[in-house]
Write an enzyme that holds these catalytic residues in place. Structure first.
Site, PDB file in Angstrom:
ATOM      1  N   GLY A  48      12.532   2.449  -0.514  1.00 37.12           N
ATOM      2  CA  GLY A  48      11.148   3.044  -0.745  1.00 37.12           C
ATOM      3  C   GLY A  48      11.356   4.480  -0.101  1.00 37.12           C
ATOM      4  O   GLY A  48      10.402   4.881   0.855  1.00 37.12           O
ATOM      5  N   TYR A 235      -9.447  -3.551   3.438  1.00 35.52           N
ATOM      6  CA  TYR A 235      -8.031  -3.479   3.834  1.00 35.52           C
ATOM      7  C   TYR A 235      -7.452  -4.946   4.721  1.00 35.52           C
ATOM      8  O   TYR A 235      -7.097  -5.660   4.119  1.00 35.52           O
ATOM      9  CB  TYR A 235      -7.646  -2.227   4.645  1.00 35.52           C
ATOM     10  CG  TYR A 235      -6.180  -1.761   4.683  1.00 35.52           C
ATOM     11  CD1 TYR A 235      -5.695  -1.043   3.641  1.00 35.52           C
ATOM     12  CD2 TYR A 235      -5.431  -2.572   5.362  1.00 35.52           C
ATOM     13  CE1 TYR A 235      -4.212  -0.880   3.798  1.00 35.52           C
ATOM     14  CE2 TYR A 235      -4.017  -2.613   5.277  1.00 35.52           C
ATOM     15  CZ  TYR A 235      -3.527  -1.823   4.360  1.00 35.52           C
ATOM     16  OH  TYR A 235      -1.916  -1.596   4.194  1.00 35.52           O
TER      17      TYR A 235
HETATM   18  P1  NAD Z   1       4.496   5.943  -0.967  1.00 34.81           P
HETATM   19  O1  NAD Z   1       3.576   5.671  -2.427  1.00 34.81           O
HETATM   20  O2  NAD Z   1       4.450   7.401  -0.438  1.00 34.81           O
HETATM   21  O3  NAD Z   1       5.941   5.154  -1.200  1.00 34.81           O
HETATM   22  C1  NAD Z   1       6.301   4.218  -1.836  1.00 34.81           C
HETATM   23  C2  NAD Z   1       7.575   4.288  -1.962  1.00 34.81           C
HETATM   24  O4  NAD Z   1       7.905   3.010  -2.878  1.00 34.81           O
HETATM   25  C3  NAD Z   1       8.292   5.301  -2.852  1.00 34.81           C
HETATM   26  O5  NAD Z   1       9.608   5.595  -2.197  1.00 34.81           O
HETATM   27  C4  NAD Z   1       8.562   4.668  -4.443  1.00 34.81           C
HETATM   28  O6  NAD Z   1       9.372   5.168  -5.008  1.00 34.81           O
HETATM   29  C5  NAD Z   1       8.885   3.221  -3.786  1.00 34.81           C
HETATM   30  N1  NAD Z   1       8.822   2.358  -4.877  1.00 34.81           N
HETATM   31  C6  NAD Z   1       7.561   1.609  -5.516  1.00 34.81           C
HETATM   32  N2  NAD Z   1       7.830   0.751  -6.354  1.00 34.81           N
HETATM   33  C7  NAD Z   1       9.201   0.511  -6.361  1.00 34.81           C
HETATM   34  C8  NAD Z   1       9.972  -0.297  -6.994  1.00 34.81           C
HETATM   35  N3  NAD Z   1       9.606  -1.031  -7.872  1.00 34.81           N
HETATM   36  N4  NAD Z   1      11.454  -0.134  -6.692  1.00 34.81           N
HETATM   37  C9  NAD Z   1      12.054   0.851  -5.856  1.00 34.81           C
HETATM   38  N5  NAD Z   1      11.034   1.486  -5.095  1.00 34.81           N
HETATM   39  C10 NAD Z   1       9.711   1.496  -5.399  1.00 34.81           C
HETATM   40  O7  NAD Z   1       3.572   5.139   0.012  1.00 34.81           O
HETATM   41  P2  NAD Z   1       3.443   5.006   1.663  1.00 34.81           P
HETATM   42  O8  NAD Z   1       2.037   5.348   1.953  1.00 34.81           O
HETATM   43  O9  NAD Z   1       4.678   5.894   2.546  1.00 34.81           O
HETATM   44  O10 NAD Z   1       3.633   3.339   1.981  1.00 34.81           O
HETATM   45  C11 NAD Z   1       4.902   2.857   2.552  1.00 34.81           C
HETATM   46  C12 NAD Z   1       4.498   1.622   3.541  1.00 34.81           C
HETATM   47  O11 NAD Z   1       3.716   2.274   4.369  1.00 34.81           O
HETATM   48  C13 NAD Z   1       3.727   0.538   2.748  1.00 34.81           C
HETATM   49  O12 NAD Z   1       4.023  -0.680   3.061  1.00 34.81           O
HETATM   50  C14 NAD Z   1       2.115   0.748   3.206  1.00 34.81           C
HETATM   51  O13 NAD Z   1       1.207  -0.215   3.256  1.00 34.81           O
HETATM   52  C15 NAD Z   1       2.600   1.135   4.659  1.00 34.81           C
HETATM   53  N6  NAD Z   1       1.561   2.086   5.173  1.00 34.81           N
HETATM   54  C16 NAD Z   1       0.857   3.295   4.673  1.00 34.81           C
HETATM   55  C17 NAD Z   1       0.034   3.818   5.536  1.00 34.81           C
HETATM   56  C18 NAD Z   1      -0.928   5.164   4.809  1.00 34.81           C
HETATM   57  O14 NAD Z   1      -1.765   5.621   5.071  1.00 34.81           O
HETATM   58  N7  NAD Z   1      -0.007   5.726   3.933  1.00 34.81           N
HETATM   59  C19 NAD Z   1      -0.499   3.501   6.619  1.00 34.81           C
HETATM   60  C20 NAD Z   1       0.115   2.443   7.190  1.00 34.81           C
HETATM   61  C21 NAD Z   1       1.126   1.746   6.542  1.00 34.81           C
END
Ligand code: NAD
Length: 395
Positions: A48, A235
Site C-alpha cells: 500500500g 470508527y
Molecule cells: P490511502 O487510501 O492513502 O492508501 C491506500 C493504499 O492501499 C494505496 O497505496 C493503494 O494503492 C493501496 N491499495 C488499496 N487496495 C489495494 C489492493 N487490492 N492491492 C494493492 N494495493 C492496494 O490510505 P491511508 O489513509 O494512507 O490508509 C493506510 C492505512 O492507515 C489504513 O490501514 C488506514 O486505516 C490507516 N490509518 C489512516 C488514517 C487516516 O486518517 N488517513 C489514520 C490512522 C490510520
C-alpha cells in the site's frame, strides 16, 4: 493534455503527474531536513505504498536511512487520453527520485490480496535483496477477493447495534447537516473484518517467512486509528473498529510465532487521505482538528507522522515505550487533552455559517487537492503535460 481537477464527492478522477511529483519531492525534502535515522532498516517492503501513510512509509526509510524499497499498490497508469491515478504518478516520482540517489526501488502494481502478487514479490526479494527486515502494511481497500475461496468481500463504514446521527460536512459545498447511518446488518461486520482486518497482513508475513525472505529480527507494522469519542460509533466501535481489533489480534498471533515485538500496530493521527475522506463525519473532525493543532504548532501530515514513527520507534537506537496494549501511539499529539477539549467545543458550535472561522476547512480542501497533485506552487497547471508516465523499474 492540460489536466485540471475533476472532483466528485470524496474522489478526484484526475491527477497531475508534475503535481504529484512535486508533492512527493516536498515529502522527500522534509525527510532530508531531519536527522538521519539512527538504526534504519536496510530492505523495506511497503504494502500500500503509493499514497497516504504507505507512501510516507516508503519515503522515510529510503531517504532518511538509505533503505532499498519494494512497493505494492493498486493504481491506474495514465494513457495518451486519460490521466493515471495519483498513486501511480507518486510511485513514478518516488522511483525517479530513488534512482537519482542510487537507491534500489521496485514496484508492483496489482492486487496485494492475491497469491500472485505475493509470489512475484517473494521472487524479486530472492533475486535482488535476499531478505527483508521491515514490512509496512498500509492497505486501505473497499473490497478483497480471498485467494482461498475466490469470494469477493466488501467492507462498510457503519455503526454497530444502533443508528448513528452526527454532524457531517459536504466537502464539495462546505454545507454542514446531520447524517444518519443505519447499523451494519447480516454479514457486514464479518465482511469488513475480512477486508480491513489482519488476515491478509498475516498471510503476507507467513508467506515471506515460509519463503525464507524475512531477516532475523525483522519488524512489521500495520496502521490503526482510535480518535475522539464523537466518532466512536462510526470508527472505533463501528465495523472498521472491529476490523482494527482483528489487526491487533493478528499482531499478537505473529508475536507469538515470530518473537516479541516483531509485529506492532501503530495508531496514527487522523489525516486527509483518499481513504479517510470516504468516512462520514471524519472530514469535519479533521477540519476542526487541523485548526487546533496548527494553532498549537504541532500539526503533522503523513510524512511528519511517519518520520516520528521511524525516528522514535522503528529505527531508533532506543525505542520509545508502547501503550498498555503494546501499540505505538503517534496519535499522541492529536489525543492530548487540550487538543481534544478544543475540538469538542468547536464541534458543538460549528455550523455552515461559522465553518471558516471555527475550522480549517480551506486547509482540508487544499490538502485534498494536493493528494491528486493540484495546488502546488511550483507547477504550471496551464502547461501541456503527458499523462503517460512509465514506472522506471518496469521500463
Ligand atoms: P490511502 O487510501 O492513502 O492508501 C491506500 C493504499 O492501499 C494505496 O497505496 C493503494 O494503492 C493501496 N491499495 C488499496 N487496495 C489495494 C489492493 N487490492 N492491492 C494493492 N494495493 C492496494 O490510505 P491511508 O489513509 O494512507 O490508509 C493506510 C492505512 O492507515 C489504513 O490501514 C488506514 O486505516 C490507516 N490509518 C489512516 C488514517 C487516516 O486518517 N488517513 C489514520 C490512522 C490510520
Amino acid at each position: 493534455m492540460i489536466i485540471a481537477p475533476k472532483t466528485r464527492g470524496f474522489i478526484c478522477t484526475t491527477a497531475h503527474p508534475e503535481g504529484c511529483a512535486a508533492h512527493v519531492q516536498s515529502q522527500i525534502d522534509y525527510v532530508k531536513s531531519q536527522p538521519p535515522l539512527a538504526n534504519p532498516p536496510k530492505n523495506v517492503l511497503v504494502i500500500g505504498s503509493s499514497t497516504g501513510y504507505g507512501l510516507a512509509s516508503r519515503i522515510v526509510p529510503a531517504f532518511g536511512g538509505g533503505a532499498s524499497t519494494i512497493g505494492v499498490f493498486f493504481e491506474k497508469p495514465g494513457t495518451e487520453r486519460k490521466t493515471g491515478s495519483a498513486g501511480w504518478y507518486n510511485s513514478v516520482a518516488f522511483e525517479n527520485a530513488a534512482q537519482k540517489e542510487g537507491l534500489y526501488a521496485k514496484s508492483f502494481n496489482g492486487d496485494a490480496f492475491s497469491n500472485e502478487i505475493k509470489d512475484q514479490v517473494i521472487e524479486t526479494i530472492k533475486a535482488d535483496l535476499g531478505q527483508i527486515d521491515c514490512v509496512v502494511y498500509s492497505l486501505a481497500s473497499p473490497r478483497r477477493t480471498d485467494p482461498t475461496d475466490g469470494e469477493t468481500y466488501r467492507s462498510v463504514l457503519k455503526p454497530i447495534g444502533a443508528p448513528y446521527t452526527q454532524k457531517n460536512i459536504n466537502t464539495d459545498t462546505g454545507v454542514i447537516s446531520p447524517i444518519s447511518i443505519e447499523p451494519a446488518e447480516g454479514d457486514e461486520i464479518a465482511h469488513t473484518v475480512k477486508v480491513m482486518g489482519g488476515e491478509d497482513w498475516e498471510l503476507w508475513i507467513n508467506a515471506l517467512s515460509e519463503a525464507g525472505v524475512l531477516a532475523d529480527g525483522f519488524q512489521t507494522v500495520a496502521y490503526s486509528y482510535i480518535g475522539p469519542e464523537l466518532t466512536y460509533p462510526i470508527y472505533t466501535n463501528g465495523t472498521i473498529g472491529k476490523a482494527k481489533e482483528h489487526v491487533e489480534e493478528s499482531a499478537i498471533r505473529m508475536n507469538e510465532k515470530f518473537g516479541a515485538n516483531s509485529a506492532v500496530v501503530s495508531v496514527n493521527k487522523a489525516l486527509v487521505t483518499q481513504a479517510s475522506s470516504a468516512i462520514p463525519v471524519v472530514p469535519l473532525y479533521i477540519s476542526l482538528l487541523y485548526k487546533v493543532m496548527k494553532e498549537k504548532g504541532n500539526h503533522e501530515g503523513c510524512i511528519e507522522q511517519i518520520q516520528r514513527l521511524f525516528g522514535d520507534y522503528m529505527a531508533a537506537d532506543t525505542a520509545k515505550g508502547l501503550d498498555e496494549k503494546g501499540r505505538i501511539r503517534i496519535d499522541d499529539w492529536e489525543m492530548e487533552d487540550d487538543v481534544q477539549a478544543a475540538v469538542a467545543s468547536a464541534w458543538e458550535a460549528v455550523t455552515t455559517e461559522n465553518l471558516n472561522e471555527l475550522s480549517d476547512f480551506s486547509g482540508y480542501q487544499t490538502e485534498f487537492l494536493k493528494l491528486f497533485g493540484f495546488g502546488l506552487e511550483s507547477v504550471d497547471y496551464e502547461a501541456e503535460t503527458n499523462p503517460e508516465r512509465p514506472l522506471p523499474s518496469e521500463s
